[in-house]
Scaffold this motif. Structure first.
Motif, short mmCIF file in Angstrom:
data_model
loop_
_atom_site.label_atom_id
_atom_site.label_comp_id
_atom_site.label_asym_id
_atom_site.label_seq_id
_atom_site.Cartn_x
_atom_site.Cartn_y
_atom_site.Cartn_z
N LYS A 1 -25.21 -18.84 47.59
CA LYS A 1 -24.42 -19.02 48.46
C LYS A 1 -22.89 -18.53 48.63
N ASP A 2 -22.36 -18.36 49.77
CA ASP A 2 -21.12 -17.77 49.94
C ASP A 2 -20.40 -18.74 51.20
N GLY A 3 -19.94 -19.79 50.76
CA GLY A 3 -19.30 -20.60 51.83
C GLY A 3 -17.92 -20.70 51.80
N SER A 4 -17.20 -20.86 53.10
CA SER A 4 -15.94 -21.00 53.24
C SER A 4 -15.60 -22.03 54.35
N ILE B 1 -20.96 -25.44 36.28
CA ILE B 1 -22.33 -25.02 35.97
C ILE B 1 -23.28 -26.72 36.24
N LYS B 2 -24.49 -26.20 36.91
CA LYS B 2 -25.37 -27.22 36.85
C LYS B 2 -26.77 -26.60 36.90
N ASN B 3 -27.52 -26.69 36.06
CA ASN B 3 -29.25 -26.41 36.15
C ASN B 3 -29.17 -24.92 36.82
N GLY B 4 -28.76 -24.24 35.91
CA GLY B 4 -28.99 -22.69 36.28
C GLY B 4 -28.13 -22.00 37.52
N TYR B 5 -27.69 -23.10 38.13
CA TYR B 5 -26.42 -22.50 39.32
C TYR B 5 -25.08 -22.73 38.68
N PHE B 6 -24.15 -21.78 39.14
CA PHE B 6 -22.78 -21.90 38.80
C PHE B 6 -21.91 -21.25 39.91
N SER B 7 -20.82 -22.01 40.22
CA SER B 7 -20.01 -21.78 41.47
C SER B 7 -18.62 -21.56 40.88
N VAL B 8 -17.95 -20.47 41.77
CA VAL B 8 -16.50 -20.17 41.47
C VAL B 8 -15.89 -20.66 42.64
N GLU B 9 -15.05 -21.46 42.53
CA GLU B 9 -14.23 -22.21 43.60
C GLU B 9 -12.52 -21.81 43.74
N HIS B 10 -12.27 -21.48 45.10
CA HIS B 10 -11.05 -20.90 45.57
C HIS B 10 -10.38 -21.87 46.62
N TYR B 11 -8.97 -21.86 46.71
CA TYR B 11 -8.42 -22.51 47.70
C TYR B 11 -7.11 -21.93 47.95
N LYS C 1 -22.85 -18.60 54.30
CA LYS C 1 -23.84 -17.47 54.26
C LYS C 1 -24.89 -17.73 53.19
N THR C 2 -26.04 -17.11 53.37
CA THR C 2 -27.30 -17.42 52.31
C THR C 2 -28.11 -16.16 52.19
N THR C 3 -29.14 -16.15 51.40
CA THR C 3 -29.85 -14.94 51.07
C THR C 3 -30.37 -14.28 52.60
N LYS C 4 -30.37 -15.10 53.58
CA LYS C 4 -30.86 -14.50 54.77
C LYS C 4 -29.96 -13.51 55.48
N ASP C 5 -28.47 -13.98 55.08
CA ASP C 5 -27.60 -12.83 55.52
C ASP C 5 -27.46 -11.85 54.70
N TRP D 1 -7.55 -22.33 53.67
CA TRP D 1 -8.94 -21.95 53.49
C TRP D 1 -9.36 -22.11 52.03
N THR D 2 -10.95 -22.41 51.90
CA THR D 2 -11.42 -22.31 50.76
C THR D 2 -12.62 -21.36 50.62
N ARG D 3 -12.91 -20.90 49.53
CA ARG D 3 -14.29 -20.21 49.49
C ARG D 3 -14.80 -20.45 48.10
N ILE D 4 -16.19 -20.91 48.11
CA ILE D 4 -17.01 -21.07 47.11
C ILE D 4 -18.23 -20.22 46.95
N ILE D 5 -18.42 -19.48 45.72
CA ILE D 5 -19.18 -18.39 45.69
C ILE D 5 -20.29 -19.29 44.66
N THR D 6 -21.49 -19.15 44.83
CA THR D 6 -22.65 -19.82 44.18
C THR D 6 -23.90 -18.91 43.81
N TYR D 7 -24.04 -18.97 42.65
CA TYR D 7 -25.01 -18.29 41.99
C TYR D 7 -26.02 -18.88 41.57
#
Length: 234
Positions: free
Chosen positions: A196-199, A160-170, A215-219, A177-183
């Motif tokens: 963001k949905d990064g892998s 968690i950081k300043n209104g953002y939070f991320s869920v991390e996988h490996y 991937k971002t909100t543009k996607d 592979w890794t996948r990090i979901i950020t809200y």
């Protein structure tokens, strides 16, 4: 014409020595070839058994014993806390909580193909009376215990950081592979949206060759935290 007897005698004396040298060279050559063949076989064995040698990572273990009562009241029967982290989730300069829950027998119930056992993620906000309240919940933002392939449980934690939070996988096997979901929290909407949905992916033998995809909100547009589904086919 006959050869000189003295020359013939010298040749006869040198013959055993020459034969011995030839035999020695032949043996050395065979020995070298044998070593090369063994080395090649060893290399092949290393490559073909690489996947078998992968060590399964232990399931994520967070020290969640002796949780305060204000958190325990959000843990339903037959569930336990997989992870807990504190931070400012809604930009009010007050520490809130995220709880990640798991079923107590998820390791025997979960089937990654037909029935992945869900792991609820709870957003708990602290109100003006200093009490925690359940603000949002999502059952599909943390991968199941057997979703990581041969590497085992893919869950790595929440930050968690300043209104953002991320869920991390490996996870993975020979291919990792890794996948990090950020809200991100929106004050205007009083809501958390997928940010963001990064892998990343790479082969274990070539970790420097990484393929990244973000991937971002543009996607994906505006996706609320509660509606995001990590299991949904793209």
């Amino acid at each position: 014409m006959f050869a000189n007897p003295s020359v013939m005698c010298n040749l006869m004396r040198e013959l055993p020595t020459n034969i011995f040298i030839c035999l020695l060279l032949t043996l050395c050559s065979c020995n070298q070839n044998s070593k090369q063949e063994k080395s090649a076989v060893k290399n092949i064995d290393t490559i073909t058994t690489g996947i078998e040698n992968i060590q399964k990572r232990e399931p994520f273990k967070q020290v969640v014993d002796n949780l305060p009562n204000e958190l325990l009241e959000f843990v339903p029967k037959n569930y336990s806390v997989l992870d807990t982290v504190s931070g400012d989730l809604n930009l009010d300069e007050i520490n809130d909580y995220i709880l990640v829950l798991k079923k107590n027998d998820e390791d025997t119930l979960s089937d990654v193909i037909d029935n992945p056992e869900r792991r609820p993620l709870l957003i708990l906000l602290r109100n003006k009376d200093n009490k925690l309240q359940l603000a949002r919940k999502n059952n599909n933002t943390v991968y199941c215990i057997d979703c990581g392939g041969m590497m085992g449980d893919p869950f790595m934690g929440v930050t968690i950081k300043n209104g953002y939070f991320s869920v991390e996988h490996y996870g993975g096997s020979a291919w990792r592979w890794t996948r990090i979901i950020t809200y991100k929290y929106s004050k205007q909407d009083n809501e958390w949206f997928l940010h963001k949905d990064g892998s990343e992916s790479f082969h274990a033998t070539e970790p420097e060759k990484v393929e990244s995809k973000i991937k971002t909100t543009k996607d994906f547009g505006r996706v609320k935290f509660e509606t995001f589904d990590i299991y949904r086919e793209e």
